[in-house]
Design an enzyme around this catalytic site. Sequence first.
Site: not given
Ligand code: ARG
Length: 466
Positions: A29, A116, A161-162, A283, A289, A291, A296, A323, A328, A331
Amino acid sequence: MSEQKSSNQMWGGRFASGPDAIMEEINASIGFDKKLYSQDIRGSLAHAAMLAEKQIITMDDLNQITQGLNQILTEIENGEFTFSRRLEDIHMNIEARLAELIGEPAGRLHTARSRNDQVALDFRLWVKEEFEKTANALKNLIAAFLERAEEHSNTVMPGFTHLQTAQPVTFGHHCMAYVEMFGRDLSRVRDAIERMNESPLGAAALAGTGFPIDRHMTAEALGFKEPTRNSIDSVSDRDYALEFLSVASICAIHLSRLAEEIVIWSTSQFRFIRLSDAFSTGSSIMPQKKNPDAAELVRAKTGRINGSLISLLTVMKGLPLAYSKDMQEDKEAVFDAAETLELCLAAMSGMVRDMQINQDAMKLAAGSGYSTATDLADWLVRELGMPFREAHHVTGRAVALAEEKQLDLAQLSLAEIQSIHPDITDAVFDYLTVEKSVKSRQSFGGTAPHEVQRQITYWKERLKKA
Ligand code: ARG
């Protein structure tokens, strides 16, 4: 050897080196969680200080750990740190570097902690900071609307409205509708921060720890109100991330409604506003134009933010306690939504501040489409004591007559309007102008300029404390 080679070739392409490469690719990660480096280091500093205070590690260990972590922070910030995918994530990258720098004491930092609770802490800290940034961006947008509302508390425009002309309102009043919407978003941010303001550090893997740690101490050092109460929940909870995405999605939807109005208002059919060059493009083929690209794109980016919410909801759905590695995947959705929302809020604040208001076009449109028909009906009720339902019918006939003659209501002659109802006097014409109409709507929250001014005053005060 040749058997080895042919099985490797089965993996093909970027995974030519086989299962190890695939595992590294799916498991790592670091590519995205390196964003959490400062939260990770802050968490480790607080954890180490607490371990020393509780005599779980020595002061000497603490000093070396602190120095090492600070050096790593500098290295990362100066772009001198080498992130390794083999080390999986930000936590192990930093810990491995710490071991290089200070040797054995580095191995004591992870006492009474697990990745964790570490990742739960880092991500919470990050989301909390992002919530604060969102709050500031929202305040900025609300302030922009308040300025425009104040400037235009007397500027009449059609209310819809509408998307059909309904009744005249003021542009200031319309701006204040957005203040209410973004004000609710802001209060959702504040509520969410309040709910997430607990530190998971010390939950360890899931069951807590046998070491005599002080979770209140780390919670306080890291700016949390208190530690979380249940170690199992602490490592399995991602509600704060889901709440961030929910708040962001609702806010994005509000932004998309505003974006849509800006797109409509800036058309040559409406001409209510003119966007600044800063937030529009020309444009390449049609020289006339201008825009509304930024609007948008804000409208479109709602899709990414809403998508992120659905993505994390789906990741979390059905996960057993506590966990699981699935988490993971929490994120990237949040990082992308946060970045997108920040950009959209900034773009919208800029557009609202910069756009020129075409008061003449607004006023012209405000008077068209029989927008004061309700005012005629109200007059019949007030002056002739007519029940509203009957007044509604009478007015309907007046509108039909005006339509037939291709006139506005106020352009009908007294004789014409009396042909609808003999008791109508020419005093009625006074009530059929858009200004009069707007001014008359003095009910709490209504469009009358002094009522809008009252709303503005209320929000200016509220914003100071928000
Ligand atoms: N990179 C892991 C995550 O984002 C960290 C936690 C890992 N924990 C584990 N028991 N493998 O969740």
